[in-house]
Design a protein around this motif. Structure first.
Motif, PDB file in Angstrom:
ATOM      1  N   TYR A 123       1.110  -1.390  -0.114  1.00 25.98           N
ATOM      2  CA  TYR A 123      -0.015   0.089  -0.023  1.00 25.98           C
ATOM      3  C   TYR A 123       1.086   1.130   0.304  1.00 25.98           C
ATOM      4  CZ  TYR A 123      -3.189   3.170   1.741  1.00 25.98           C
ATOM      5  OH  TYR A 123      -3.845   4.429   1.637  1.00 25.98           O
ATOM      6  N   LEU A 126       3.037   1.971  -3.490  1.00 30.72           N
ATOM      7  CA  LEU A 126       1.916   2.475  -4.729  1.00 30.72           C
ATOM      8  C   LEU A 126       1.610   3.930  -3.956  1.00 30.72           C
ATOM      9  CD1 LEU A 126      -0.152  -1.137  -4.952  1.00 30.72           C
ATOM     10  CD2 LEU A 126       0.496  -0.188  -6.199  1.00 30.72           C
ATOM     11  N   ASN A 127       0.924   3.840  -2.823  1.00 31.58           N
ATOM     12  CA  ASN A 127       0.836   5.371  -2.610  1.00 31.58           C
ATOM     13  C   ASN A 127       1.737   6.290  -2.972  1.00 31.58           C
ATOM     14  OD1 ASN A 127      -2.407   5.096  -1.991  1.00 31.58           O
ATOM     15  ND2 ASN A 127      -0.870   4.478  -0.024  1.00 31.58           N
ATOM     16  N   PHE A 130       2.318   6.327  -7.467  1.00 27.67           N
ATOM     17  CA  PHE A 130       0.975   7.410  -7.264  1.00 27.67           C
ATOM     18  C   PHE A 130       1.326   8.461  -7.394  1.00 27.67           C
ATOM     19  CE2 PHE A 130      -2.270   9.901  -5.692  1.00 27.67           C
ATOM     20  CZ  PHE A 130      -3.625  10.195  -6.529  1.00 27.67           C
ATOM     21  N   ARG A 131       1.723   9.360  -5.517  1.00 28.30           N
ATOM     22  CA  ARG A 131       2.555  10.568  -5.468  1.00 28.30           C
ATOM     23  C   ARG A 131       3.397  11.117  -6.732  1.00 28.30           C
ATOM     24  NH1 ARG A 131       1.154   9.389   0.221  1.00 28.30           N
ATOM     25  NH2 ARG A 131       3.035   8.381   0.500  1.00 28.30           N
ATOM     26  N   ILE A 134       1.512  12.242 -10.333  1.00 30.58           N
ATOM     27  CA  ILE A 134       0.161  13.100  -9.701  1.00 30.58           C
ATOM     28  C   ILE A 134       1.094  13.981  -9.816  1.00 30.58           C
ATOM     29  CG2 ILE A 134      -0.198  12.737  -7.506  1.00 30.58           C
ATOM     30  CD1 ILE A 134      -2.399  12.545 -10.487  1.00 30.58           C
ATOM     31  N   TYR A 163      -1.731  -4.135 -11.652  1.00 33.47           N
ATOM     32  CA  TYR A 163      -0.621  -2.753 -10.938  1.00 33.47           C
ATOM     33  C   TYR A 163      -1.412  -1.034 -11.758  1.00 33.47           C
ATOM     34  CZ  TYR A 163      -1.007  -5.757  -7.015  1.00 33.47           C
ATOM     35  OH  TYR A 163      -1.226  -6.586  -6.209  1.00 33.47           O
ATOM     36  N   MET A 164      -0.595  -1.637 -12.827  1.00 37.51           N
ATOM     37  CA  MET A 164      -0.124  -1.131 -13.917  1.00 37.51           C
ATOM     38  C   MET A 164      -2.122   0.109 -14.300  1.00 37.51           C
ATOM     39  SD  MET A 164      -0.032  -1.422 -18.122  1.00 37.51           S
ATOM     40  CE  MET A 164      -0.959  -1.857 -18.278  1.00 37.51           C
ATOM     41  N   LYS A 165      -2.761  -0.670 -13.867  1.00 36.62           N
ATOM     42  CA  LYS A 165      -4.096  -0.629 -14.492  1.00 36.62           C
ATOM     43  C   LYS A 165      -4.852   0.995 -13.571  1.00 36.62           C
ATOM     44  CE  LYS A 165      -5.436  -2.074 -17.930  1.00 36.62           C
ATOM     45  NZ  LYS A 165      -5.823  -0.877 -19.884  1.00 36.62           N
ATOM     46  N   ALA A 166      -4.100   0.102 -11.910  1.00 36.77           N
ATOM     47  CA  ALA A 166      -4.691   0.936 -11.239  1.00 36.77           C
ATOM     48  C   ALA A 166      -4.163   2.421 -11.199  1.00 36.77           C
ATOM     49  CB  ALA A 166      -4.304   0.078  -9.513  1.00 36.77           C
ATOM     50  N   LEU A 167      -2.829   2.498 -11.382  1.00 34.25           N
ATOM     51  CA  LEU A 167      -2.115   3.750 -11.144  1.00 34.25           C
ATOM     52  C   LEU A 167      -2.585   4.773 -12.641  1.00 34.25           C
ATOM     53  CD1 LEU A 167       1.751   2.704 -10.458  1.00 34.25           C
ATOM     54  CD2 LEU A 167      -0.396   4.007  -8.773  1.00 34.25           C
ATOM     55  N   TYR A 169      -5.322   4.557 -13.696  1.00 35.08           N
ATOM     56  CA  TYR A 169      -6.923   4.775 -13.011  1.00 35.08           C
ATOM     57  C   TYR A 169      -7.004   6.391 -12.737  1.00 35.08           C
ATOM     58  CZ  TYR A 169     -11.749   4.952 -11.087  1.00 35.08           C
ATOM     59  OH  TYR A 169     -12.503   5.513 -10.952  1.00 35.08           O
ATOM     60  N   ALA A 170      -6.079   6.550 -11.246  1.00 33.02           N
ATOM     61  CA  ALA A 170      -5.743   6.913 -10.424  1.00 33.02           C
ATOM     62  C   ALA A 170      -5.305   8.294 -10.898  1.00 33.02           C
ATOM     63  CB  ALA A 170      -4.697   6.639  -9.352  1.00 33.02           C
ATOM     64  N   ASP A 172      -5.227   8.716 -14.375  1.00 32.65           N
ATOM     65  CA  ASP A 172      -5.773   9.635 -15.984  1.00 32.65           C
ATOM     66  C   ASP A 172      -4.821   9.374 -17.113  1.00 32.65           C
ATOM     67  OD1 ASP A 172      -7.943   9.118 -17.750  1.00 32.65           O
ATOM     68  OD2 ASP A 172      -7.986  11.916 -17.199  1.00 32.65           O
TER      69      ASP A 172
ATOM     70  N   PHE B 121      -4.941  -3.223   1.898  1.00 32.92           N
ATOM     71  CA  PHE B 121      -4.405  -3.323   0.312  1.00 32.92           C
ATOM     72  C   PHE B 121      -3.066  -3.923   0.559  1.00 32.92           C
ATOM     73  CE2 PHE B 121      -7.572  -0.007  -0.732  1.00 32.92           C
ATOM     74  CZ  PHE B 121      -8.577  -1.648  -1.685  1.00 32.92           C
ATOM     75  N   ARG B 148     -10.398   7.686  -7.447  1.00 37.59           N
ATOM     76  CA  ARG B 148      -9.399   7.714  -7.703  1.00 37.59           C
ATOM     77  C   ARG B 148      -8.409   8.014  -6.438  1.00 37.59           C
ATOM     78  NH1 ARG B 148      -9.350   8.745 -13.276  1.00 37.59           N
ATOM     79  NH2 ARG B 148     -11.653   8.662 -14.533  1.00 37.59           N
ATOM     80  N   TYR B 149      -8.607   8.848  -5.857  1.00 37.40           N
ATOM     81  CA  TYR B 149      -7.835   9.170  -4.582  1.00 37.40           C
ATOM     82  C   TYR B 149      -8.293  10.034  -4.047  1.00 37.40           C
ATOM     83  CZ  TYR B 149      -6.029  13.145  -7.248  1.00 37.40           C
ATOM     84  OH  TYR B 149      -6.840  13.845  -8.839  1.00 37.40           O
ATOM     85  N   LEU B 156      -1.461  12.142  -0.242  1.00 41.06           N
ATOM     86  CA  LEU B 156      -2.556  11.366  -1.374  1.00 41.06           C
ATOM     87  C   LEU B 156      -2.484  10.027  -1.530  1.00 41.06           C
ATOM     88  CD1 LEU B 156      -1.468  13.582  -4.773  1.00 41.06           C
ATOM     89  CD2 LEU B 156      -3.745  13.985  -2.725  1.00 41.06           C
ATOM     90  N   LEU B 158      -4.619   6.551  -2.877  1.00 41.52           N
ATOM     91  CA  LEU B 158      -5.191   5.655  -4.330  1.00 41.52           C
ATOM     92  C   LEU B 158      -6.078   5.347  -2.581  1.00 41.52           C
ATOM     93  CD1 LEU B 158      -3.029   3.608  -5.538  1.00 41.52           C
ATOM     94  CD2 LEU B 158      -3.424   5.629  -6.251  1.00 41.52           C
ATOM     95  N   ALA B 162      -9.252   2.258  -8.289  1.00 42.85           N
ATOM     96  CA  ALA B 162      -7.364   2.171  -8.150  1.00 42.85           C
ATOM     97  C   ALA B 162      -7.880   0.670  -8.391  1.00 42.85           C
ATOM     98  CB  ALA B 162      -6.563   2.623  -7.316  1.00 42.85           C
ATOM     99  N   TYR B 163      -8.159   0.206  -7.244  1.00 39.59           N
ATOM    100  CA  TYR B 163      -7.577  -1.331  -6.448  1.00 39.59           C
ATOM    101  C   TYR B 163      -9.133  -2.328  -7.247  1.00 39.59           C
ATOM    102  CZ  TYR B 163      -3.928  -0.237  -3.710  1.00 39.59           C
ATOM    103  OH  TYR B 163      -2.680   0.244  -3.249  1.00 39.59           O
ATOM    104  N   LYS B 165      -9.873  -1.200 -10.511  1.00 36.96           N
ATOM    105  CA  LYS B 165      -9.329  -1.264 -11.679  1.00 36.96           C
ATOM    106  C   LYS B 165      -8.448  -2.899 -11.138  1.00 36.96           C
ATOM    107  CE  LYS B 165     -11.922   1.752 -13.882  1.00 36.96           C
ATOM    108  NZ  LYS B 165     -12.907   1.113 -14.610  1.00 36.96           N
ATOM    109  N   ALA B 166      -7.441  -2.901 -10.913  1.00 34.85           N
ATOM    110  CA  ALA B 166      -6.551  -3.368 -10.743  1.00 34.85           C
ATOM    111  C   ALA B 166      -7.122  -4.824 -10.800  1.00 34.85           C
ATOM    112  CB  ALA B 166      -5.937  -4.099  -9.642  1.00 34.85           C
TER     113      ALA B 166
END
Lengths: 266, 266
Positions: A123, A126-127, A130-131, A134, A163-167, A169-170, A172, B121, B148-149, B156, B158, B162-163, B165-166
């Motif tokens: 977790y 991944l955060n 993501f940060r 973004i 996990y690629m899909k998760a990022l 989506y988050a 865009d 997660f 999304r987040y 920030l 997730l 996002a999960y 979508k995974a």
């Protein structure tokens, strides 16, 4: 006649063990050293849980005569891309893969590279990835593959694609995939060998819809691919397709006498 | 004239603190107890990190006069859906949310319910949820939201989307979203109140494209929504929109004298 080049898609733990069982090892690895055939082999793997060195060592330990120089993998392909575009990655990859990025500048990241990080898909990690994304004006996400899942001895695991899909989506964004079945990955392998696609025979281990890009790339070549490799049949199917692959190799390299197109493929 | 019903979309940690700063607390919470207005309030939250009891207690601690019965949240909405369809969930949710599913049969799961599980997660938990889904003949994935987040004091994070979508990608399924902005979620809130959508005024905290379903649902009602609530302005914007919301409430409930449509909204 130009020498044919064959490459094969390998993944340890998938159909690899079958090659041993089926006696395929001898045939495929003797080919490159056979002066009459003039065959070269290139092994394209989506392995992103280890460096090529470690991966090849594992295979050598199993008795395979294979060198690092014969292996194309997503991490070195990503490094080429990073250097070309002046990108500095934040890495979300397996610990054992990190050395592949040793000579890449990772300070002040302006992109994220994601591989099959396994336990590193926490977790917190991944955060963090993501940060970074973004926070960029134009987020760049490079993925070392887009597999959905794979099987290990202790069960099914989510692969990097999830996990690629998760990022994606988050943030865009659309990830740039460096690994099979991306066209760029195969082009990279061709460039390393200095061989045009017309002279390549490719053994595909994935369903055709997943390799559309490659099919377009090598449309003038002889192609052999597996039928959809269902999980339940994964331990049986490769025996047939590998045998067929070798049959076709022998036929097209002038070894017709040794060619035996049996009906082994169901 | 039928009584108007207002509901509001709340999330602790977002614009909630602004309401205190802006003195908005008094206005919005006095309305339901004002016999001349006949207003009811319903608070629709996507909070999935705590039970409604815990969530309401937190708000009460901040001085808000709010009861559990006034709150609509995704977990109880999901429980209704599970019971209706005879579904037994494998839960991938926050520990503090588990009590909401106390009277749901969770043996031999035939679906997965995913919420904002935060630290839950983990790689192991995601693989476990995935294995339940992929093992089903027809995978059913119910998601308590699709955010999304979001922002917490330490940065920030997730969100559940996002999960979601995974898992969607890995299992090639489409999740059923139980939570804002799903139409079913708002319908559920209406059913709880026994009020038709024509008599509802809704304060939207999200951008219109995210609430298309609700807009269709309540097309005959007065609607107020924020402009896109950019992260950078999140601490300022709600002051204006909340004030506007109250202005419109007063106007449409016959309190024209108190109505003051100022130009406070930029």
């Amino acid at each position: 006649m130009e020498p044919w080049v064959a490459w094969s898609s390998i993944r340890y733990g998938g159909w690899w063990p079958c090659m041993q069982q089926g006696g395929w090892r001898f045939m495929i690895f003797e080919a490159p050293s056979n002066p009459t055939s003039g065959l070269k082999l290139r092994f394209c793997t989506n392995e992103t849980q280890a460096t090529r060195e470690k991966f090849v060592k594992k295979l050598q330990g199993l008795g395979f005569d294979i060198s690092v120089a014969e292996v194309t993998a997503p991490a070195p392909a990503a490094c080429r891309l990073l250097k070309e575009r002046g990108l500095r990655p934040h890495l979300l990859v397996h610990d054992d893969l990190v050395p592949e990025f040793a000579d890449i500048d990772k300070t002040n990241p302006n992109c994220v590279v994601i591989g099959d990080a396994a336990e590193n898909f926490s977790y917190a990690n991944l955060n963090e990835a993501f940060r970074v994304l973004i926070g960029l004006e134009k987020p760049v996400l490079i993925s070392l593959g887009k597999g959905r899942y794979y099987k290990e001895t202790d069960g099914l695991k989510l692969d990097v694609g999830a996990y690629m899909k998760a990022l994606e989506y988050a943030c865009d964004v659309q990830a740039e995939v460096v690994g099979k079945p991306a066209k760029a990955f195969f082009e990279s392998a061709l460039a390393e060998m200095g061989v045009p696609p017309e002279q390549v025979m490719h053994r595909l281990a994935q369903i055709p819809s997943h390799v559309a890009d490659f099919i377009r790339l090598s449309r003038n070549t002889l192609r052999v691919w597996d039928a959809p490799c269902l999980l339940s049949t994964a331990h049986f199917f490769p025996l047939y397709s590998c045998a067929l692959f070798i049959d076709l190799l022998l036929y097209h390299t002038g070894h017709k006498d040794e060619y035996e197109m049996t009906n082994r493929r169901q």
